[in-house]
Enzyme design. Structure first.
Site, PDB file in Angstrom:
ATOM      1  CE  LYS A   1       2.768  -0.757  -6.864  1.00 34.39           C
ATOM      2  NZ  LYS A   1       1.438  -1.174  -6.347  1.00 34.39           N
TER       3      LYS A   1
ATOM      4  NE  ARG B   1       1.219   1.392   3.480  1.00 37.33           N
ATOM      5  CZ  ARG B   1       1.376   1.221   2.174  1.00 37.33           C
ATOM      6  NH1 ARG B   1       2.315   0.420   1.735  1.00 37.33           N
ATOM      7  NH2 ARG B   1       0.599   1.859   1.325  1.00 37.33           N
TER       8      ARG B   1
ATOM      9  NE  ARG C   1       0.774  -3.528   2.602  1.00 33.40           N
ATOM     10  CZ  ARG C   1       0.973  -3.006   1.400  1.00 33.40           C
ATOM     11  NH1 ARG C   1       1.840  -3.552   0.568  1.00 33.40           N
ATOM     12  NH2 ARG C   1       0.310  -1.937   0.988  1.00 33.40           N
TER      13      ARG C   1
ATOM     14  NE  ARG D   1      -3.563   2.285  -0.585  1.00 31.11           N
ATOM     15  CZ  ARG D   1      -3.010   1.297   0.124  1.00 31.11           C
ATOM     16  NH1 ARG D   1      -3.588   0.869   1.235  1.00 31.11           N
ATOM     17  NH2 ARG D   1      -1.903   0.747  -0.281  1.00 31.11           N
TER      18      ARG D   1
ATOM     19  NE  ARG E   1       0.046   5.026  -6.601  1.00 31.65           N
ATOM     20  CZ  ARG E   1       0.807   4.309  -5.771  1.00 31.65           C
ATOM     21  NH1 ARG E   1       2.108   4.442  -5.768  1.00 31.65           N
ATOM     22  NH2 ARG E   1       0.246   3.452  -4.950  1.00 31.65           N
TER      23      ARG E   1
HETATM   24  P1  AMP Z   1       2.327   2.723  -2.088  1.00 34.34           P
HETATM   25  O1  AMP Z   1       3.308   2.451  -1.001  1.00 34.34           O
HETATM   26  O2  AMP Z   1       2.928   2.657  -3.458  1.00 34.34           O
HETATM   27  O3  AMP Z   1       1.073   1.898  -1.941  1.00 34.34           O
HETATM   28  O4  AMP Z   1       1.865   4.248  -1.909  1.00 34.34           O
HETATM   29  C1  AMP Z   1       1.202   4.681  -0.744  1.00 34.34           C
HETATM   30  C2  AMP Z   1       0.565   6.029  -1.004  1.00 34.34           C
HETATM   31  O5  AMP Z   1       1.587   6.996  -1.307  1.00 34.34           O
HETATM   32  C3  AMP Z   1      -0.383   6.092  -2.184  1.00 34.34           C
HETATM   33  O6  AMP Z   1      -1.688   5.657  -1.847  1.00 34.34           O
HETATM   34  C4  AMP Z   1      -0.349   7.584  -2.518  1.00 34.34           C
HETATM   35  O7  AMP Z   1      -1.116   8.329  -1.592  1.00 34.34           O
HETATM   36  C5  AMP Z   1       1.110   7.929  -2.274  1.00 34.34           C
HETATM   37  N1  AMP Z   1       1.909   7.749  -3.499  1.00 34.34           N
HETATM   38  C6  AMP Z   1       2.869   6.812  -3.718  1.00 34.34           C
HETATM   39  N2  AMP Z   1       3.369   6.931  -4.940  1.00 34.34           N
HETATM   40  C7  AMP Z   1       2.717   7.964  -5.534  1.00 34.34           C
HETATM   41  C8  AMP Z   1       2.763   8.555  -6.818  1.00 34.34           C
HETATM   42  N3  AMP Z   1       3.584   8.092  -7.762  1.00 34.34           N
HETATM   43  N4  AMP Z   1       1.940   9.600  -7.068  1.00 34.34           N
HETATM   44  C9  AMP Z   1       1.111  10.071  -6.125  1.00 34.34           C
HETATM   45  N5  AMP Z   1       0.982   9.544  -4.900  1.00 34.34           N
HETATM   46  C10 AMP Z   1       1.788   8.495  -4.592  1.00 34.34           C
END
Ligand code: AMP
Length: 191
Positions: free
Chosen positions: A14, A134, A128, A146, A89
């Site tokens: 994404k 991260r 990654r 996740r 989400r």
């Molecule tokens: P991402 O960078 O999209 O993989 O997000 C990393 C982490 O941020 C996720 O595993 C969640 O812990 C948190 N996170 C990101 N977006 C959301 C969301 N829309 N709702 C809740 N937690 C989020």
């Protein structure tokens, strides 16, 4: 106004694809994960709260995430459109987003969902993790959590957008360029 939900499990691409699309369509990229990570880096109160969920691979609570996202949209009053990356989400987030956009006289145009199978996701995320810094990309259990959270809480949003006739599935495997082309083809059919 073109408002895209770029959807898919962790590691689907994404963020990478958002970066490829924003210039072509003049869109503002809003990644809730990126916003949380920049708060974590700056050591804000929001960052400290977010870290306690993110490091476990859990979702940050809806009310925190929704108000943060709404503030980001409000902070971009001149945007020609948005790519929402990693948001919504949960069903509560999707409903809140619809209501919020409606109050501004706009709406989601489509959900583009990148489809990638689980083994490929795990190996992409571990790869990654070698360079992203991260913590949530470096631990196999956190990665599995996740993906599990995605399956139980997030994947259902495909039905949510299908019911609105806005769901578009896109094969998320292949070269970055070929996936961008597939996404562009779908977006061009919308505008
Ligand atoms: P991402 O960078 O999209 O993989 O997000 C990393 C982490 O941020 C996720 O595993 C969640 O812990 C948190 N996170 C990101 N977006 C959301 C969301 N829309 N709702 C809740 N937690 C989020």
């Amino acid at each position: 106004m073109l408002n895209i939900v770029l959807f898919g499990p962790p590691g689907a691409g994404k963020g990478t694809q958002s970066a490829c699309l924003i210039d072509s369509y003049n869109l503002v990229h809003l990644s809730t994960g990126d916003i949380f990570r920049s708060n974590m880096k700056e050591g804000t109160e929001l960052g400290t709260l977010a870290r306690s969920y993110i490091d476990k691979g859990a979702l940050v609570p809806d009310e925190v995430t929704i108000s943060m996202l709404e503030a980001e949209v409000n902070g971009n009053p001149d945007a020609k459109g948005f790519i929402f990356d990693g948001f919504p989400r949960t069903t509560a987030q999707a409903e809140a987003l619809d209501l919020f956009l409606k109050s501004k006289g706009i709406e989601i145009t489509a959900m583009l969902a990148l489809e990638v199978e689980e083994q490929e996701l795990i190996s992409r995320l571990l790869e990654r993790g070698k360079s992203s810094g991260r913590a949530d990309d470096q631990n196999r259990d956190v990665i599995k959590n996740r993906i599990q959270v995605y399956e139980t809480e997030t994947a259902i949003l495909k039905d949510y957008y299908t019911a609105q006739n806005k769901f578009v599935g896109v094969e998320g495997v292949g070269s970055i360029e070929s996936i961008t082309q597939r996404l562009c083809k779908e977006i061009d059919a919308l505008v």
